[in-house]
Scaffold this active site. Sequence first.
Site, mmCIF file in Angstrom:
data_model
loop_
_atom_site.group_PDB
_atom_site.id
_atom_site.type_symbol
_atom_site.label_atom_id
_atom_site.label_comp_id
_atom_site.label_asym_id
_atom_site.label_seq_id
_atom_site.Cartn_x
_atom_site.Cartn_y
_atom_site.Cartn_z
ATOM 1 N N GLN A 142 0.850 -1.205 0.000
ATOM 2 C CA GLN A 142 0.000 0.000 0.000
ATOM 3 C C GLN A 142 0.881 1.248 0.000
ATOM 4 O OE1 GLN A 142 -2.636 0.016 3.371
ATOM 5 N NE2 GLN A 142 -3.170 2.166 3.147
ATOM 6 N N GLY A 143 0.770 2.054 -1.045
ATOM 7 C CA GLY A 143 1.618 3.255 -1.146
ATOM 8 C C GLY A 143 0.798 4.519 -0.940
ATOM 9 N N SER A 145 1.303 6.684 2.380
ATOM 10 C CA SER A 145 2.069 7.672 3.160
ATOM 11 C C SER A 145 3.274 8.196 2.389
ATOM 12 C CB SER A 145 2.565 7.041 4.458
ATOM 13 O OG SER A 145 1.493 6.480 5.159
ATOM 14 N N SER A 177 4.781 -1.069 3.883
ATOM 15 C CA SER A 177 4.982 -2.422 4.422
ATOM 16 C C SER A 177 5.036 -3.407 3.264
ATOM 17 C CB SER A 177 3.822 -2.825 5.337
ATOM 18 O OG SER A 177 3.632 -1.900 6.360
ATOM 19 N N GLU A 260 -10.956 -1.054 6.130
ATOM 20 C CA GLU A 260 -9.724 -1.304 6.879
ATOM 21 C C GLU A 260 -10.005 -1.993 8.204
ATOM 22 O OE1 GLU A 260 -7.226 2.111 7.414
ATOM 23 O OE2 GLU A 260 -5.470 0.800 7.471
ATOM 24 N N ASN A 391 -3.201 7.289 17.211
ATOM 25 C CA ASN A 391 -4.156 7.348 18.329
ATOM 26 C C ASN A 391 -4.591 8.774 18.644
ATOM 27 O OD1 ASN A 391 -3.994 4.645 18.288
ATOM 28 N ND2 ASN A 391 -3.456 4.383 20.446
#
Length: 407
Positions: A142-143, A145, A177, A260, A391
């Site tokens: 997943q690209g 960020s 990742s 997600e 968070n």
Amino acid sequence: MTRTPEPRESTAMDFTFTPDEERFRLELRQWLSDHLPPGWGKPGYQYPKTYEDGAAVRRQWDRALHAGGYAGLSWPRAYGGRGATLIEQVIYFEEIARSRAPEELNRAAKLLLGPTIIHHGTEEQKRRFLPRILSADDVWCQGFSEPNAGSDLASLATRAVLDGDELVVNGQKIWTSNATVADWIFMLVRTDTSAPKHQGITFLLADMRSSGITIRPIVQMTGSGEFCETFFDNVRVPLANVLGGLNAGWGVTATALSHERGTLAFHRHAMIRVELDELIDLARRLRRGGRPVIDDPMVRQRLAQCHSELELLRWTLCRNLTRQIQGEPAGAEGSIVKLYWSELYQRITELALDVLGPASQIADGPLAEEGGRWQFRFLKSRGDSIHSGTNQIQRNIIGERLLGLPR
Ligand SMILES: Cc1cc2nc3c(=O)[nH]c(=O)nc-3n(C[C@H](O)[C@H](O)[C@H](O)COP(=O)(O)OP(=O)(O)OC[C@H]3O[C@@H](n4cnc5c(N)ncnc54)[C@H](O)[C@@H]3O)c2cc1C
């Protein structure tokens, strides 16, 4: 987990499973015990040391799940999935965690990307990509960020410029990742710099073997290099690989991110349950000052606290699930769950190091207690309060959308 819609005030949760659901659980449990890779499934099992070796086991595991009919559980049968109900998905995640199976390597593609292609993709894209996601012939990363776009994702700056029937991509992604082992990347690029920032973004599917892609692993404090910096230098991607239309990527992203959380939090809950039970067992076995560590009233108190909080997490998950079964969206309450499990898990891994005592300082080699796995979990758990929305961002959502506090 009642199946009959009722007004929210009088909603009661029914914790019994139907005979079909019980049958599904038993069949899956049997399948897992027959198919887990050799050595897996036991608390003492030493996971592969390098990230790449672990990823190879996980890809094989994805293939085994596919062959067994357990890939794409929530996907419609028409697209090769199992069309499972929400309850069956929960049972799946609970059993997978309980069995201590490897983590699926292609999970992001199965949970996020597949449903997004089903929703926004052309027939050609569905035919081309969906079967290979389920079989793990194509593993995806997943690209999203970038160095200056994380929580504020719409600030992303990776550019893609139209040239004939291709887009030419330049820029950098970070924290990707699985980039070193992935075959494909689903990514966001800026295709219109003059539009307001949410409107000039395109959702793109790119082959990781394209010329111009450079991957640099970032070694984390766990010693693992699963995240990467991913650089794009004049990478040419066919226009046919745009998902949902040029400059329409923000809406496509919203679809992806809405998948997600879903029922995956039940997996987290069940994993933490397995690990907390391991910790209780460790506190019984380890002796300090001639007595089992579990005899220490402070340790007992903290273990009991973790147990109670884990039960609270499960009831919160069940309440959210009840609402979803009744057709209500998962909504902002998912933020409570994310905040709660990630901080609880950090407290549990911290307690584990206290239970280990001075031995917690040795994480490697023959003297390491429990193969160093508690130290690894402790360090890895720090990332849980960052990924999938930090968070602090979850607290903002809870404050603004659930408590009605001013922005
Ligand atoms: C284990 C892990 C796996 C990941 N995998 C991927 C992946 O595969 N692909 C991918 O694209 N990304 C991935 N990420 C990246 C992740 O999505 C980002 O780290 C995350 O979105 C936060 O962005 P950032 O790191 O740029 O921090 P920033 O957004 O720069 O935030 C920095 C700090 O400021 C705080 N902050 C920011 N904005 C606000 C605000 N409005 N109010 C209050 N506080 C705020 C944040 O909470 C944080 O503490 C992964 C991250 C982790 C930890």
